[in-house]
Design a protein around this motif. Structure first.
Motif, PDB file in Angstrom:
ATOM      1  N   ARG A 455      43.654  62.355  57.206  1.00 16.63           N
ATOM      2  CA  ARG A 455      44.607  61.913  58.219  1.00 16.63           C
ATOM      3  C   ARG A 455      44.000  61.996  59.621  1.00 16.63           C
ATOM      4  O   ARG A 455      44.160  61.092  60.445  1.00 16.63           O
ATOM      5  CB  ARG A 455      45.885  62.741  58.128  1.00 16.63           C
ATOM      6  CG  ARG A 455      46.754  62.423  56.933  1.00 16.63           C
ATOM      7  CD  ARG A 455      48.111  63.094  57.052  1.00 16.63           C
ATOM      8  NE  ARG A 455      47.992  64.553  56.922  1.00 16.63           N
ATOM      9  CZ  ARG A 455      48.105  65.201  55.765  1.00 16.63           C
ATOM     10  NH1 ARG A 455      48.341  64.524  54.648  1.00 16.63           N
ATOM     11  NH2 ARG A 455      47.994  66.523  55.712  1.00 16.63           N
ATOM     12  N   ALA A 456      43.315  63.106  59.907  1.00 18.38           N
ATOM     13  CA  ALA A 456      42.694  63.249  61.225  1.00 18.38           C
ATOM     14  C   ALA A 456      41.599  62.192  61.439  1.00 18.38           C
ATOM     15  O   ALA A 456      41.469  61.611  62.530  1.00 18.38           O
ATOM     16  CB  ALA A 456      42.117  64.663  61.380  1.00 18.38           C
ATOM     17  N   PHE A 457      40.812  61.942  60.394  1.00 15.60           N
ATOM     18  CA  PHE A 457      39.702  60.978  60.522  1.00 15.60           C
ATOM     19  C   PHE A 457      40.221  59.559  60.743  1.00 15.60           C
ATOM     20  O   PHE A 457      39.741  58.835  61.626  1.00 15.60           O
ATOM     21  CB  PHE A 457      38.837  61.050  59.267  1.00 15.60           C
ATOM     22  CG  PHE A 457      37.606  60.189  59.331  1.00 15.60           C
ATOM     23  CD1 PHE A 457      36.687  60.313  60.370  1.00 15.60           C
ATOM     24  CD2 PHE A 457      37.362  59.234  58.349  1.00 15.60           C
ATOM     25  CE1 PHE A 457      35.558  59.512  60.411  1.00 15.60           C
ATOM     26  CE2 PHE A 457      36.240  58.440  58.388  1.00 15.60           C
ATOM     27  CZ  PHE A 457      35.328  58.573  59.421  1.00 15.60           C
ATOM     28  N   THR A 458      41.225  59.132  59.944  1.00 19.22           N
ATOM     29  CA  THR A 458      41.747  57.765  60.115  1.00 19.22           C
ATOM     30  C   THR A 458      42.421  57.596  61.466  1.00 19.22           C
ATOM     31  O   THR A 458      42.278  56.562  62.125  1.00 19.22           O
ATOM     32  CB  THR A 458      42.734  57.440  58.985  1.00 19.22           C
ATOM     33  OG1 THR A 458      43.745  58.454  58.935  1.00 19.22           O
ATOM     34  CG2 THR A 458      42.022  57.351  57.641  1.00 19.22           C
ATOM     35  N   TYR A 479      43.152  52.230  57.299  1.00 17.02           N
ATOM     36  CA  TYR A 479      44.001  52.862  56.283  1.00 17.02           C
ATOM     37  C   TYR A 479      43.138  53.331  55.125  1.00 17.02           C
ATOM     38  O   TYR A 479      42.138  52.689  54.765  1.00 17.02           O
ATOM     39  CB  TYR A 479      45.058  51.877  55.752  1.00 17.02           C
ATOM     40  CG  TYR A 479      46.039  51.399  56.803  1.00 17.02           C
ATOM     41  CD1 TYR A 479      47.044  52.245  57.265  1.00 17.02           C
ATOM     42  CD2 TYR A 479      45.950  50.115  57.338  1.00 17.02           C
ATOM     43  CE1 TYR A 479      47.937  51.816  58.233  1.00 17.02           C
ATOM     44  CE2 TYR A 479      46.842  49.673  58.293  1.00 17.02           C
ATOM     45  CZ  TYR A 479      47.835  50.533  58.744  1.00 17.02           C
ATOM     46  OH  TYR A 479      48.717  50.109  59.706  1.00 17.02           O
ATOM     47  N   PHE A 480      43.597  54.455  54.553  1.00 18.21           N
ATOM     48  CA  PHE A 480      43.032  54.924  53.291  1.00 18.21           C
ATOM     49  C   PHE A 480      43.642  54.056  52.193  1.00 18.21           C
ATOM     50  O   PHE A 480      44.823  54.165  51.880  1.00 18.21           O
ATOM     51  CB  PHE A 480      43.379  56.407  53.113  1.00 18.21           C
ATOM     52  CG  PHE A 480      43.026  56.944  51.750  1.00 18.21           C
ATOM     53  CD1 PHE A 480      41.847  56.586  51.114  1.00 18.21           C
ATOM     54  CD2 PHE A 480      43.896  57.820  51.105  1.00 18.21           C
ATOM     55  CE1 PHE A 480      41.538  57.092  49.861  1.00 18.21           C
ATOM     56  CE2 PHE A 480      43.587  58.325  49.849  1.00 18.21           C
ATOM     57  CZ  PHE A 480      42.405  57.961  49.232  1.00 18.21           C
ATOM     58  N   ASN A 481      42.818  53.190  51.607  1.00 19.66           N
ATOM     59  CA  ASN A 481      43.406  52.181  50.721  1.00 19.66           C
ATOM     60  C   ASN A 481      42.714  52.029  49.377  1.00 19.66           C
ATOM     61  O   ASN A 481      42.943  51.036  48.682  1.00 19.66           O
ATOM     62  CB  ASN A 481      43.409  50.815  51.428  1.00 19.66           C
ATOM     63  CG  ASN A 481      42.030  50.162  51.436  1.00 19.66           C
ATOM     64  OD1 ASN A 481      41.028  50.882  51.478  1.00 19.66           O
ATOM     65  ND2 ASN A 481      41.968  48.844  51.401  1.00 19.66           N
ATOM     66  N   ILE A 490      38.233  53.885  52.947  1.00 20.76           N
ATOM     67  CA  ILE A 490      39.057  53.661  54.136  1.00 20.76           C
ATOM     68  C   ILE A 490      38.779  52.255  54.651  1.00 20.76           C
ATOM     69  O   ILE A 490      37.623  51.911  54.966  1.00 20.76           O
ATOM     70  CB  ILE A 490      38.762  54.701  55.231  1.00 20.76           C
ATOM     71  CG1 ILE A 490      39.041  56.119  54.711  1.00 20.76           C
ATOM     72  CG2 ILE A 490      39.568  54.416  56.485  1.00 20.76           C
ATOM     73  CD1 ILE A 490      38.603  57.211  55.675  1.00 20.76           C
ATOM     74  N   LEU A 491      39.820  51.418  54.702  1.00 21.17           N
ATOM     75  CA  LEU A 491      39.690  50.066  55.239  1.00 21.17           C
ATOM     76  C   LEU A 491      39.612  50.140  56.765  1.00 21.17           C
ATOM     77  O   LEU A 491      40.462  50.756  57.408  1.00 21.17           O
ATOM     78  CB  LEU A 491      40.882  49.211  54.807  1.00 21.17           C
ATOM     79  CG  LEU A 491      40.900  47.774  55.348  1.00 21.17           C
ATOM     80  CD1 LEU A 491      39.730  46.959  54.800  1.00 21.17           C
ATOM     81  CD2 LEU A 491      42.223  47.086  55.007  1.00 21.17           C
ATOM     82  N   PHE A 492      38.585  49.472  57.337  1.00 15.63           N
ATOM     83  CA  PHE A 492      38.354  49.530  58.784  1.00 15.63           C
ATOM     84  C   PHE A 492      38.174  48.092  59.292  1.00 15.63           C
ATOM     85  O   PHE A 492      37.161  47.451  59.004  1.00 15.63           O
ATOM     86  CB  PHE A 492      37.117  50.374  59.084  1.00 15.63           C
ATOM     87  CG  PHE A 492      36.849  50.599  60.550  1.00 15.63           C
ATOM     88  CD1 PHE A 492      37.531  51.576  61.263  1.00 15.63           C
ATOM     89  CD2 PHE A 492      35.910  49.828  61.230  1.00 15.63           C
ATOM     90  CE1 PHE A 492      37.276  51.781  62.608  1.00 15.63           C
ATOM     91  CE2 PHE A 492      35.656  50.031  62.562  1.00 15.63           C
ATOM     92  CZ  PHE A 492      36.339  51.014  63.260  1.00 15.63           C
TER      93      PHE A 492
END
Length: 585
Positions: A455-458, A479-481, A490-492
């Motif tokens: 959560r902190a990283f995203t 998002y973590f997806n 994690i989608l970036f």
């Protein structure tokens, strides 16, 4: 609907004259068609001789070239090539008058006045074998025959040393620069060598040398004023281009000098015609080149002004304008040069008409390319300087759009030339028209990363996007997806608001560096393809790590931690909210 009708009307107007000419009946030939009336001045051998001598004497008395031309009209010049007929006719008329004055005094009463009689032989020279004969032409006019005209030079050299008979009037020899110059030459230079006399070769060589020097002098004198004039107008034309433009102008001046100077050489009609055709061809060729250079100067000025504008559409039009105008100049120049060298323009165009079908079949690709050029101009799928992908395979930067083709510089620095017909049907992906550039990546972290760090990283990744100077502040996604084979995915997705490839690449570089730094500070490790093998020897399975569900306060604390770390990486002081739970709780 109005434009097609206008085009149809124009096509009918173009096709109507030839069609009507073919349908119109030929005029019926009248029986006993009347022949053209024979001029009295050429109605008989006596009239022709009298006209010739009268006009030659009038020219010698200051009557000018009009009388000399009238005297030359008494000679049958049909065997002399057309380019040299005027000058050679005058020269031959002067020489014939000098020959007659050295043979005998002309008694008009002894010359037949019958318009239907046999040819009249005035004299036959024993040394040269040349006869001076006046004969009746098919048109009814009496003239000195072509054989007589061809032998005038030999008669003049044979009788030159003989004194004129008493009683002759007027000598037009002073109207001939070549005869005056020849009279000043020693006898050794008057001998006939290869094709002409020695003094003529010497004069011709001097004429060529002085013509070259005169052309260089003219270019030198024009270079300064023309350059200063262009500089005053602030057109920015380089001196090298001005020099190239004046080069064909010097050739035109040289050709004019040569044509004018040929009257001092006194060449035979055939040689005179040969040199006149060559000089006129050089002048016409130089004129076409001069027109090309003028177009180059205009294109340079237009390109300079187009470079100062924000839009790039005018950058595309300048090379197309230059090549199109040069094509028109070339077509006109071919007809002009053909006319100069004696090829009838109407015959040339008629020949092109007969070969129109073959030309149309051969030029169909050219027509396609022309319409492809119109497609580029009207639809404007790209401009000069745009990065494009053509047909999914050709990728590079547009350098130039021409009349027939477009040049694209690839990223390997090779130059690809594409026919403009390609753009009628090919897919054009204009990368240079993008207002922003997309960055999409999948960031994989190790499976042992706890949820709070995720959560902190995203959230930290989102904060990096929100604070980057080039990224769009909406439309991004972090998002973590996904649960990958060896990573938590994690989608970036973000976008850089710039048309420049270099600016976007630098922005991606800075942003990805911040991502790596954020992961390091939060203790998040990036995953790479791995496989974990657990060896178990009897008993119970090893305990697995479990995570308790996070409440809203925990989630908010994780987010705040990610944002603060992201701000610290960007060199910005994090903003703390009073009463908010600490991230270490």
């Amino acid at each position: 609907m109005r434009l097609p009708r206008l085009l149809l009307l124009a096509l009918l107007l173009l096709l109507a004259p030839p069609a009507l000419a073919q349908l119109a009946p030929a005029p019926a030939a009248e029986a006993g068609e009347a022949k053209a009336e024979v001029p009295k001045a050429l109605a008989s051998p006596r009239a022709t001789m009298q006209t010739f001598l009268t006009e030659a004497v009038a020219a010698a008395d200051g009557g000018g070239t009009a009388h000399l031309d009238a005297a030359a009209a008494c000679l049958d010049l049909s065997a002399i090539p057309a380019p040299a007929r005027l000058d050679s006719g005058r020269e031959l008329a002067i020489k014939l008058k000098e020959v007659l004055d050295r043979i005998r005094l002309v008694d008009y009463a002894t010359i037949p006045a019958n318009p239907e009689g046999p040819p009249y032989v005035f004299d036959r020279d024993a040394d040269t074998g040349v006869s001076i004969v006046i004969a009746r032409a098919p048109s009814g006019e009496w003239r000195f025959t072509t054989e007589t005209v061809a032998g005038i030079d030999d008669l003049f050299r044979s009788l030159e040393a003989r004194a004129k008979v008493a009683g002759v009037a007027g000598s037009p020899a002073n109207l001939s620069p070549s005869l005056w110059l020849r009279s000043k030459m020693p006898d050794a230079l008057k001998k006939v060598g290869f094709l002409m006399e020695h003094w003529q070769w010497l004069t011709l060589a001097l004429l060529v040398i002085f013509g070259v020097l005169f052309a260089r002098l003219v270019r030198f004198l024009l270079m300064g004023p023309v350059s200063r004039r262009l500089d005053q107008r602030e057109l920015g034309v380089p001196r090298e281009l001005v020099a190239r433009t004046l080069s064909p102008l010097g050739l035109i001046v040289m050709a004019i000098f040569w044509v004018t100077g040929l009257s001092w050489v006194g060449l035979s009609p055939d040689l005179h015609s040969f040199f006149v055709v060559i000089v006129k061809f050089l002048a016409a060729f130089a004129l076409v080149r001069f027109a090309f250079r003028i177009v180059d100067i205009m294109s340079h000025v237009l390109a300079t002004r187009a470079a100062k504008t924000e839009g790039r559409f005018d950058d595309l039009l300048v090379p197309l304008f230059r090549k199109s105008v040069k094509v028109v100049i070339f077509a006109v120049g071919v007809v002009f040069i053909a006319d100069v060298v004696g090829i009838s323009a109407s015959s040339l165009l008629a020949g092109l008409g007969l070969g129109g079908l073959a030309i149309a079949l051969a030029a169909q690709d050219t027509v396609k390319n022309f319409f492809g050029s119109l497609t580029v101009i009207l639809d404007r799928p790209f401009e000069v300087g745009d990065a494009v992908i053509i047909g999914g395979s050709t990728e590079g930067v547009v350098e130039e759009v021409g009349f027939r083709s477009t040049r694209i510089r690839t990223y390997e620095n090779s130059l690809i030339t594409l026919p403009n017909a390609t753009f009628i049907s090919a897919q054009v992906d204009n990368l240079g028209a993008r207002n922003w550039r997309r960055l999409k990546a999948t960031i994989g972290v190790t499976y042992d990363t706890p949820p709070d760090k995720l959560r902190a990283f995203t959230e930290g990744l989102r904060e990096l996007i929100r604070n980057h100077p080039l990224t769009k502040k909406e439309g991004y996604a972090v998002y973590f997806n996904g649960l990958g084979a060896s990573s938590l995915d994690i989608l970036f997705i973000t976008h850089f608001e710039t048309k420049s490839f270099d600016a976007a690449a630098k922005g991606q570089h800075d942003l990805l560096l911040s991502v790596v730094t954020l992961a390091s500070r939060l203790g998040v490790e990036f995953a790479f393809p791995t496989r974990t093998v657990v060896l178990q020897k009897g008993g119970a399975a090893p305990p697995t790590q479990t995570y308790a569900p996070a409440d809203a306060a925990r989630v908010d604390a994780d987010h705040r931690l990610g944002r603060e770390e992201a701000l610290r990486i960007l060199g910005k002081a994090p903003v703390t909210t009073a009463g908010a739970p600490d991230a270490s709780d």
